[in-house]
Scaffold this motif. Structure first.
Motif, short mmCIF file in Angstrom:
data_model
loop_
_atom_site.label_atom_id
_atom_site.label_comp_id
_atom_site.label_asym_id
_atom_site.label_seq_id
_atom_site.Cartn_x
_atom_site.Cartn_y
_atom_site.Cartn_z
N VAL A 59 -1.25 -6.61 6.26
CA VAL A 59 -1.75 -5.70 5.42
C VAL A 59 -2.52 -4.76 5.69
O VAL A 59 -3.59 -5.15 6.74
CB VAL A 59 -2.38 -6.50 3.99
CG1 VAL A 59 -3.03 -5.44 3.18
CG2 VAL A 59 -1.52 -7.26 3.58
N GLY A 60 -2.43 -3.46 5.50
CA GLY A 60 -3.36 -2.34 5.91
C GLY A 60 -2.92 -1.26 6.76
O GLY A 60 -3.34 -0.27 6.75
N ILE A 61 -1.77 -1.75 7.42
CA ILE A 61 -1.36 -0.91 8.52
C ILE A 61 -0.76 0.48 7.82
O ILE A 61 -0.93 1.71 8.43
CB ILE A 61 -0.43 -1.51 9.16
CG1 ILE A 61 -0.01 -0.49 10.35
CG2 ILE A 61 1.07 -1.84 8.45
CD1 ILE A 61 0.93 -1.19 11.45
N THR A 62 -0.22 0.44 6.93
CA THR A 62 0.35 1.64 6.23
C THR A 62 -0.94 2.68 5.62
O THR A 62 -0.86 3.81 6.00
CB THR A 62 1.12 1.39 4.80
OG1 THR A 62 1.90 0.11 5.12
CG2 THR A 62 1.90 2.63 4.35
N SER A 63 -1.93 2.27 5.06
CA SER A 63 -2.90 3.08 4.86
C SER A 63 -3.62 3.76 5.96
O SER A 63 -3.87 4.94 6.18
CB SER A 63 -4.11 2.53 3.67
OG SER A 63 -4.51 1.53 4.16
N ARG A 64 -3.72 2.95 6.99
CA ARG A 64 -4.52 3.22 8.22
C ARG A 64 -3.93 4.07 9.06
O ARG A 64 -4.33 5.12 9.46
CB ARG A 64 -5.16 1.98 9.16
CG ARG A 64 -5.92 1.05 8.60
CD ARG A 64 -6.56 0.18 9.64
NE ARG A 64 -5.63 -0.65 10.26
CZ ARG A 64 -5.18 -1.69 9.76
NH1 ARG A 64 -5.72 -2.41 8.58
NH2 ARG A 64 -3.98 -2.67 10.40
N GLY A 65 -2.43 3.71 9.07
CA GLY A 65 -1.71 4.53 9.78
C GLY A 65 -1.60 6.10 9.23
O GLY A 65 -1.41 7.23 9.72
N THR A 66 -1.35 5.87 7.85
CA THR A 66 -1.05 7.27 7.04
C THR A 66 -2.37 8.23 7.29
O THR A 66 -2.28 9.54 7.18
CB THR A 66 -0.72 6.92 5.62
OG1 THR A 66 0.54 6.36 5.70
CG2 THR A 66 -0.73 8.19 4.79
N ARG A 67 -3.65 7.48 7.12
CA ARG A 67 -4.80 8.32 7.41
C ARG A 67 -4.80 9.01 8.99
O ARG A 67 -5.11 10.20 8.65
CB ARG A 67 -5.91 7.47 6.91
CG ARG A 67 -7.29 7.93 6.89
CD ARG A 67 -8.52 7.19 6.79
NE ARG A 67 -8.42 6.20 5.90
CZ ARG A 67 -8.83 6.37 4.38
NH1 ARG A 67 -9.16 7.69 4.20
NH2 ARG A 67 -8.54 5.57 3.48
N ALA A 68 -4.50 8.26 9.58
CA ALA A 68 -4.38 8.91 11.06
C ALA A 68 -3.18 10.07 11.21
O ALA A 68 -3.60 11.01 11.61
CB ALA A 68 -4.05 7.77 12.11
N ILE A 69 -2.39 9.82 10.39
CA ILE A 69 -1.01 10.86 10.46
C ILE A 69 -1.60 12.22 9.81
O ILE A 69 -1.35 13.17 10.33
CB ILE A 69 0.21 10.29 9.85
CG1 ILE A 69 0.97 9.14 10.70
CG2 ILE A 69 1.22 11.48 9.62
CD1 ILE A 69 1.62 8.37 9.79
N VAL A 70 -2.31 11.75 8.68
CA VAL A 70 -2.84 13.05 7.80
C VAL A 70 -3.63 13.87 8.72
O VAL A 70 -3.65 15.07 9.01
CB VAL A 70 -3.35 12.41 6.76
CG1 VAL A 70 -4.26 13.67 5.98
CG2 VAL A 70 -2.31 12.05 5.58
N ALA A 71 -4.37 13.05 9.25
CA ALA A 71 -5.67 13.87 10.17
C ALA A 71 -5.00 14.55 11.34
O ALA A 71 -5.50 15.76 11.85
CB ALA A 71 -6.72 12.73 10.79
N ALA A 72 -4.10 14.02 11.92
CA ALA A 72 -3.24 14.67 13.02
C ALA A 72 -2.72 15.87 12.49
O ALA A 72 -2.50 16.83 13.07
CB ALA A 72 -2.28 13.77 13.61
N MET A 73 -2.03 15.92 11.34
CA MET A 73 -1.17 17.05 10.76
C MET A 73 -2.17 17.99 10.26
O MET A 73 -1.94 19.33 10.73
CB MET A 73 -0.51 16.57 9.66
CG MET A 73 0.82 15.64 9.86
SD MET A 73 1.58 15.04 8.38
CE MET A 73 2.22 16.62 7.77
N GLN A 74 -3.38 17.66 9.75
CA GLN A 74 -4.34 18.55 9.62
C GLN A 74 -4.74 19.45 10.71
O GLN A 74 -5.00 20.50 10.82
CB GLN A 74 -5.36 18.20 8.85
CG GLN A 74 -5.09 17.43 7.39
CD GLN A 74 -6.31 16.64 6.78
OE1 GLN A 74 -6.90 15.98 7.24
NE2 GLN A 74 -6.23 16.74 5.58
N ALA A 75 -5.12 18.67 11.75
CA ALA A 75 -5.50 19.16 12.97
C ALA A 75 -4.48 20.17 13.76
O ALA A 75 -5.03 21.03 14.31
CB ALA A 75 -5.87 18.13 14.08
#
Length: 222
Positions: free
Chosen positions: A79-95
């Motif tokens: 449990v937790g990989i989807t939100s943690r991973g998505t948070r990282a994906i969003v940060a990479a996309m924003q950057a």
């Protein structure tokens, strides 16, 4: 299009990659171990449980869209990989100034509370009697922590400022692609109890050309 597929070797991700390549898209495939990919796909090794942001940033750089099939291998344990991973994906996309993202969630997520919205509607407006009173209750009892993580994932997207879309399928199956399924904006599909993973991938790719799905939750079922 230039597409980045996250969790590219997973149940939905492998269909996304295969169908995107068949449609002529340029594909970057992100996975913990990106093996067995079609010819011409650019593999990027990233563990979304503890993502290396430099590698993730390079994977989304220049993409027209990101499609994520990220989820736990065991919904009751990992449990937790989807939100943690998505948070990282969003940060990479924003950057990297990448705007469009489509992710997979799950049909029972709508009534799950999240920080800032502790009292969501009791039922999804598309659910029939069985799902309202039996099916959804059973699903949340079995996979409640997983659905809570998916609800947090959706909240991360809503607050991201990106052009996001959430796909909410019911039970996923390994039946072959049909190309025939029902969809609805901001509600589940009445009487929709399952859908092939291949069809979910097909619809995710189709939504790239559907601007009306931006910043929307989309129900899908056979």
């Amino acid at each position: 299009m230039k597409l980045t597929v996250v969790a590219a070797t997973g149940g939905i991700g492998r269909h996304l990659v295969e169908q995107a390549v068949a449609a002529g898209h340029e594909v970057t495939a992100v996975a913990r171990r990106p093996r067995g990919l079609p010819e011409g796909v650019h593999p990027v090794a990233v563990d979304l449980a503890a993502p290396a942001m430099a590698a993730l940033g390079a994977a989304v750089r220049g993409a027209d869209a990101v499609l994520s099939g990220l989820g736990p291998r065991d919904p009751r344990a990992d449990v937790g990989i989807t939100s943690r991973g998505t948070r990282a994906i969003v940060a990479a996309m924003q950057a990297e100034h990448v705007r469009r993202i489509i992710v997979v969630s799950a049909a029972p997520v709508g009534p799950v509370p999240v920080p800032g919205e502790p009292a969501p509607p009791r039922h999804d407006p598309g659910d029939g009697f069985f799902m309202r009173h039996l099916g959804a209750r059973f699903a949340r009892a079995m996979f409640g922590r997983h659905y809570a993580d998916l609800a947090l994932t959706e909240q991360i997207l809503r607050e991201s400022g990106l052009e996001w879309t959430v796909s909410r399928p019911p039970k996923l199956t390994d039946k072959p692609l049909t190309g025939h399924y029902r969809v609805a904006l901001n509600r589940n599909i009445r009487g929709g109890f399952s859908v092939p993973r291949a069809d979910v991938a097909h619809h995710m790719l189709r939504m790239l050309d559907e601007p009306e799905t931006v910043k929307q939750v989309v129900g899908i079922a056979s």
